[in-house]
Design an enzyme around this catalytic site. Structure first.
Site, short mmCIF file in Angstrom:
data_model
loop_
_atom_site.label_atom_id
_atom_site.label_comp_id
_atom_site.label_asym_id
_atom_site.label_seq_id
_atom_site.Cartn_x
_atom_site.Cartn_y
_atom_site.Cartn_z
N GLU A 150 -17.68 5.22 1.34
CA GLU A 150 -18.60 6.28 1.71
C GLU A 150 -20.07 5.87 1.59
OE1 GLU A 150 -15.70 10.07 0.91
OE2 GLU A 150 -17.21 9.65 -0.62
N GLU A 208 -9.74 9.55 4.62
CA GLU A 208 -9.63 10.35 3.40
C GLU A 208 -9.61 11.81 3.79
OE1 GLU A 208 -12.31 10.08 0.13
OE2 GLU A 208 -12.50 7.90 0.21
#
Length: 387
Positions: free
Chosen positions: A204, A312
């Protein structure tokens, strides 16, 4: 100065203090086939197919080989083909690490160039075990090289060592040199393994308030560097899929505030596929919006003729009720190449549920049968369109 760990990341002309140790577990004994992108899909195990995977960041954080094997065997039994896990665990002070396992040390006062590798029993040997067991159980790994977040050694340990911060890290020379040297170490150690699905630049990555060109230029440069080290395996960014439309609705996922432009980044030739994540509750959206997010990224993947991975997704409660619609959208309405739920959970004999979180789907539970076993079966039987 206690040179417990071998020195990596040295400047040109400097000699390492210790010779790098060989992997502590057998690596390189699996199949010869390497997974690759084929249009909007992946060829994995010699076949172009859809598949499901999972996240299990903590595999290398276990000190007991039996527990690692238990988790890996359960993941394989589920029908998952790929596991995304951390290829980093870092600290600044090896005398007071504050965590059970660490692979890397960032500290200029201890190591020339700032990077040291832990070859002890709580170091890189733990990742050796994960890779070796993945080969044995015929599953593949996405290994992530750094964390945007502070957990277990993210950008913060680079900041502590070199003075960069969450936004300057991407252009800070010392930080990037140490980061690349760590990438070089990991890639060279495991690129001969059949267990590698892809290398991933980070978990991320964000650059809050930055122009998207900062992340774009960094991703383009680092992915090209990895391709020079290893021409066979795929490379991904590991981002959340933020969108920057010129006429967006101004809400969080579309306002470019995190400095990441999914569309622009998908143009990078040395990134083999795109990734996107989904956490509506954390981002300020209702749960039904999640399916729209999936459809939007599928459409972008179609435009670029590249695979996109729903990498995710999770909720803190009502897992089946809230996450199942996203899975059904993925299966029935898209050509999203694969999806990895966050995250696999199990009850370990020693560690128990120490490394789980509110999003974990625990092996053997009723919700696991639906969200993991059934979904893996649905993805595996889904037909790839003929072109």
């Amino acid at each position: 100065m206690r040179l417990i760990h071998a020195v990596l990341g040295l400047l040109a002309g400097a000699a390492p203090a210790l010779v790098a140790a060989s992997p502590a577990a057998p690596i390189g004994n699996g199949r010869d086939q390497v997974s690759k992108a084929v249009g909007r899909h992946f060829e994995i195990d010699g076949k172009v197919q859809y598949f499901a995977g999972t996240n299990c960041w903590w595999l290398g954080n276990l000190l007991n080989d039996f527990e690692v094997e238990l988790a890996v065997s359960q993941i394989a039994e589920t029908g998952y083909k790929v596991v995304r896990t951390w290829g980093f665990f870092g600290v600044n002070d090896p005398s007071n690490p504050g965590q059970p396992v660490y692979y890397q040390v960032l500290n200029e006062s201890l190591y020339e160039g700032g990077l040291g590798i832990n070859y002890g029993s709580n170091g890189i040997r733990r990742l050796d075990t994960v890779v070796s067991l993945a080969e044995r159980y015929d599953i593949q790994l996405v290994l992530t090289f750094m964390n945007n977040w502070n957990d277990f050694g993210g950008i913060n340990i680079y900041s502590n060592a070199f003075g960069s911060n969450a936004t300057t890290w991407y252009t800070d020379k010392k930080s990037q040199r140490a980061y690349r040297e760590y990438i070089k170490f990991i890639v060279n150690r495991y690129k001969g393994s059949s267990a590698i699905f892809a290398w991933e630049l980070g978990n991320e990555p964000r650059c809050k308030g930055c122009d998207p060109s900062v992340i774009y230029n960094w991703a383009k440069s680092v992915s090209a560097y990895i391709k020079k080290l290893d021409k066979k395996h795929m490379v991904a960014l590991g981002d959340e899929g933020w969108l920057c439309p010129p006429e967006g609705d101004g809400t969080y996922a579309y306002d470019c505030s995190e400095g990441v432009d999914f569309v622009k980044n998908l143009e990078i030739e040395t990134l083999d596929y795109g990734t996107f994540h989904l956490y509506p509750e954390s981002w300020g959206y209702n749960y039904s919006w999640g399916s729209e997010w999936v459809l939007q990224h599928d459409a972008i993947g179609k435009r670029f003729n590249k695979p996109v991975v729903f990498e995710e997704y999770g909720t803190p409660l009502n897992h089946t009720q809230l996450e199942r619609p996203w899975q059904l959208t993925t299966v029935k309405e898209t050509q999203v190449a694969a999806d990895f739920i966050w995250q696999f959970g199990t009850v370990l004999p020693v560690e128990g549920t120490e490394w789980g979180d509110v999003n974990s789907i625990y092996y053997g539970t009723e919700e696991y049968e639906v969200l993991a076993v059934q979904h893996a079966w649905e993805m595996a039987r889904k037909k790839v369109p003929r072109h």
